[in-house]
Design a protein around this motif. Structure first.
Motif, PDB file in Angstrom:
ATOM      1  N   PRO A 167     -22.653  -0.306 -58.507  1.00 10.50           N
ATOM      2  CA  PRO A 167     -22.567  -0.599 -57.074  1.00 10.50           C
ATOM      3  C   PRO A 167     -21.923   0.568 -56.323  1.00 10.50           C
ATOM      4  N   SER A 168     -22.390   0.799 -55.101  1.00  4.76           N
ATOM      5  CA  SER A 168     -21.818   1.920 -54.340  1.00  4.76           C
ATOM      6  C   SER A 168     -21.625   1.596 -52.867  1.00  4.76           C
ATOM      7  N   GLN A 169     -21.621   0.318 -52.487  1.00  2.00           N
ATOM      8  CA  GLN A 169     -21.436  -0.026 -51.080  1.00  2.00           C
ATOM      9  C   GLN A 169     -20.103   0.470 -50.532  1.00  2.00           C
ATOM     10  N   HIS A 170     -19.096   0.618 -51.391  1.00  2.00           N
ATOM     11  CA  HIS A 170     -17.800   1.136 -50.944  1.00  2.00           C
ATOM     12  C   HIS A 170     -17.889   2.617 -50.567  1.00  2.00           C
ATOM     13  N   LEU A 171     -18.971   3.275 -50.981  1.00  2.00           N
ATOM     14  CA  LEU A 171     -19.161   4.693 -50.664  1.00  2.00           C
ATOM     15  C   LEU A 171     -20.007   4.896 -49.414  1.00  2.00           C
ATOM     16  N   THR A 172     -20.660   3.845 -48.962  1.00  2.00           N
ATOM     17  CA  THR A 172     -21.533   3.969 -47.797  1.00  2.00           C
ATOM     18  C   THR A 172     -21.054   3.159 -46.598  1.00  2.00           C
ATOM     19  N   ALA A 173     -20.387   2.045 -46.831  1.00  2.00           N
ATOM     20  CA  ALA A 173     -19.881   1.204 -45.739  1.00  2.00           C
ATOM     21  C   ALA A 173     -18.488   1.668 -45.327  1.00  2.00           C
ATOM     22  N   HIS A 174     -18.209   1.574 -44.068  1.00  2.00           N
ATOM     23  CA  HIS A 174     -16.855   1.837 -43.559  1.00  2.00           C
ATOM     24  C   HIS A 174     -16.299   3.190 -44.001  1.00  2.00           C
ATOM     25  N   GLN A 175     -17.124   4.226 -43.977  1.00  2.00           N
ATOM     26  CA  GLN A 175     -16.676   5.519 -44.508  1.00  2.00           C
ATOM     27  C   GLN A 175     -15.404   6.022 -43.847  1.00  2.00           C
ATOM     28  N   GLU A 176     -15.192   5.669 -42.588  1.00  2.00           N
ATOM     29  CA  GLU A 176     -13.991   6.126 -41.894  1.00  2.00           C
ATOM     30  C   GLU A 176     -12.758   5.299 -42.263  1.00  2.00           C
ATOM     31  N   LEU A 177     -12.962   4.185 -42.968  1.00  2.00           N
ATOM     32  CA  LEU A 177     -11.849   3.299 -43.311  1.00  2.00           C
ATOM     33  C   LEU A 177     -11.462   3.346 -44.787  1.00  2.00           C
ATOM     34  N   ASN A 178     -12.219   4.078 -45.591  1.00  2.00           N
ATOM     35  CA  ASN A 178     -11.925   4.177 -47.018  1.00  2.00           C
ATOM     36  C   ASN A 178     -11.600   5.622 -47.378  1.00  2.00           C
ATOM     37  N   GLY A 179     -11.197   5.848 -48.601  1.00  2.00           N
ATOM     38  CA  GLY A 179     -10.855   7.191 -49.055  1.00  2.00           C
ATOM     39  C   GLY A 179     -10.760   7.232 -50.561  1.00  2.00           C
ATOM     40  N   ALA A 180     -10.298   8.360 -51.080  1.00  2.00           N
ATOM     41  CA  ALA A 180     -10.212   8.567 -52.524  1.00  2.00           C
ATOM     42  C   ALA A 180      -8.863   9.170 -52.894  1.00  2.00           C
ATOM     43  N   VAL A 181      -8.562   9.088 -54.178  1.00  2.00           N
ATOM     44  CA  VAL A 181      -7.385   9.739 -54.746  1.00  2.00           C
ATOM     45  C   VAL A 181      -7.864  11.089 -55.279  1.00  2.00           C
ATOM     46  N   GLY A 182      -7.272  12.168 -54.787  1.00  2.00           N
ATOM     47  CA  GLY A 182      -7.688  13.514 -55.165  1.00  2.00           C
ATOM     48  C   GLY A 182      -7.212  13.923 -56.551  1.00  2.00           C
ATOM     49  N   ALA A 183      -7.787  15.018 -57.039  1.00  2.00           N
ATOM     50  CA  ALA A 183      -7.499  15.510 -58.394  1.00  2.00           C
ATOM     51  C   ALA A 183      -6.020  15.822 -58.602  1.00  2.00           C
ATOM     52  N   GLU A 184      -5.395  16.446 -57.622  1.00  2.00           N
ATOM     53  CA  GLU A 184      -3.977  16.804 -57.767  1.00  2.00           C
ATOM     54  C   GLU A 184      -3.107  15.554 -57.887  1.00  2.00           C
ATOM     55  N   GLN A 185      -3.399  14.555 -57.056  1.00  3.64           N
ATOM     56  CA  GLN A 185      -2.622  13.315 -57.119  1.00  3.64           C
ATOM     57  C   GLN A 185      -2.902  12.575 -58.438  1.00  3.64           C
ATOM     58  N   LEU A 186      -4.141  12.587 -58.908  1.00  2.00           N
ATOM     59  CA  LEU A 186      -4.457  11.957 -60.194  1.00  2.00           C
ATOM     60  C   LEU A 186      -3.650  12.582 -61.325  1.00  2.00           C
ATOM     61  N   ALA A 187      -3.528  13.898 -61.310  1.00  2.00           N
ATOM     62  CA  ALA A 187      -2.721  14.587 -62.328  1.00  2.00           C
ATOM     63  C   ALA A 187      -1.256  14.166 -62.223  1.00  2.00           C
ATOM     64  N   TRP A 188      -0.771  14.027 -60.983  1.00  2.00           N
ATOM     65  CA  TRP A 188       0.609  13.588 -60.767  1.00  2.00           C
ATOM     66  C   TRP A 188       0.794  12.163 -61.276  1.00  2.00           C
ATOM     67  N   VAL A 189      -0.163  11.279 -60.988  1.00  2.00           N
ATOM     68  CA  VAL A 189      -0.092   9.890 -61.463  1.00  2.00           C
ATOM     69  C   VAL A 189      -0.035   9.877 -62.988  1.00  2.00           C
ATOM     70  N   ARG A 190      -0.906  10.655 -63.632  1.00  2.00           N
ATOM     71  CA  ARG A 190      -0.899  10.726 -65.102  1.00  2.00           C
ATOM     72  C   ARG A 190       0.474  11.181 -65.608  1.00  2.00           C
ATOM     73  N   SER A 191       1.066  12.174 -64.952  1.00  2.00           N
ATOM     74  CA  SER A 191       2.375  12.667 -65.397  1.00  2.00           C
ATOM     75  C   SER A 191       3.451  11.595 -65.237  1.00  2.00           C
ATOM     76  N   ARG A 192       3.396  10.834 -64.155  1.00  2.00           N
ATOM     77  CA  ARG A 192       4.386   9.771 -63.935  1.00  2.00           C
ATOM     78  C   ARG A 192       4.215   8.646 -64.953  1.00  2.00           C
ATOM     79  N   LEU A 193       2.976   8.310 -65.264  1.00  2.00           N
ATOM     80  CA  LEU A 193       2.714   7.283 -66.267  1.00  2.00           C
ATOM     81  C   LEU A 193       3.196   7.736 -67.639  1.00  2.00           C
ATOM     82  N   THR A 194       3.001   9.001 -67.946  1.00  2.00           N
ATOM     83  CA  THR A 194       3.445   9.560 -69.222  1.00  2.00           C
ATOM     84  C   THR A 194       4.966   9.517 -69.335  1.00  2.00           C
ATOM     85  N   VAL A 195       5.654   9.915 -68.280  1.00  2.00           N
ATOM     86  CA  VAL A 195       7.120   9.877 -68.272  1.00  2.00           C
ATOM     87  C   VAL A 195       7.618   8.447 -68.473  1.00  2.00           C
ATOM     88  N   ALA A 196       7.005   7.494 -67.762  1.00  2.00           N
ATOM     89  CA  ALA A 196       7.411   6.089 -67.904  1.00  2.00           C
ATOM     90  C   ALA A 196       7.139   5.589 -69.323  1.00  2.00           C
TER      91      ALA A 196
END
Length: 156
Positions: free
Chosen positions: A40-69
């Protein structure tokens, strides 16, 4: 017992309001991936101005925080605005664009992530990810009945 952390993820890291060209590029890539996998991809086509994504840099940061925890034998509650699992949404459109990638990352740490709490989808919902992590989308206060409580206590 283990300590607790709250991890806040910015689901508008990549979005139209911050960088329209970057948002268009990410959405295009994710739409192509969804089509290739018949997802499904309606989240990628509907409400484009109201949705967003988690970028690569933040994903790496999330992984590091999960690893530390994980190394500290701590647990986390993850908070974000947009939902991080499609099954926790009402229509599947009020959702982080790269929810599958983010949810997959969280699923790699099921011993750390106790729950994911989000909003954005006004009707609320719940789902359990493939990794066994509970996702809860909170109902919008403005959707509640007049006079009904719009507050709660989270007990873990």
């Amino acid at each position: 017992g283990p300590g607790w952390r709250v991890l806040v993820i910015d689901t508008y890291d990549v979005c139209v309001h911050r960088d329209a060209a970057a948002a268009q590029e990410v959405r295009g890539l994710l739409r192509a991936q969804a089509r290739a996998r018949s997802r499904p991809s309606q989240h990628l086509t509907a409400h484009q101005e109201l949705n967003g994504a988690v970028g690569a840099e933040q994903l790496a940061w999330v992984r590091s925080r999960l690893t530390v925890a994980s190394e500290a034998q701590e647990q986390m509650v993850v908070l974000a605005h947009a939902a991080l699992h499609i099954d926790a949404t009402c229509y599947g459109d009020a959702l982080c664009w790269n929810w599958e990638e983010v949810s997959g990352l969280l699923d790699a740490f099921p011993h750390v992530v106790a729950a994911v709490i989000t909003g954005h989808d006004h009707y609320g919902g719940s789902a359990t990810s493939a990794g066994g992590i509970h996702h809860r989308v909170l109902e919008a206060a403005l959707e509640g009945a007049v006079g009904a409580p719009t507050h709660a206590v989270l007990e873990l």
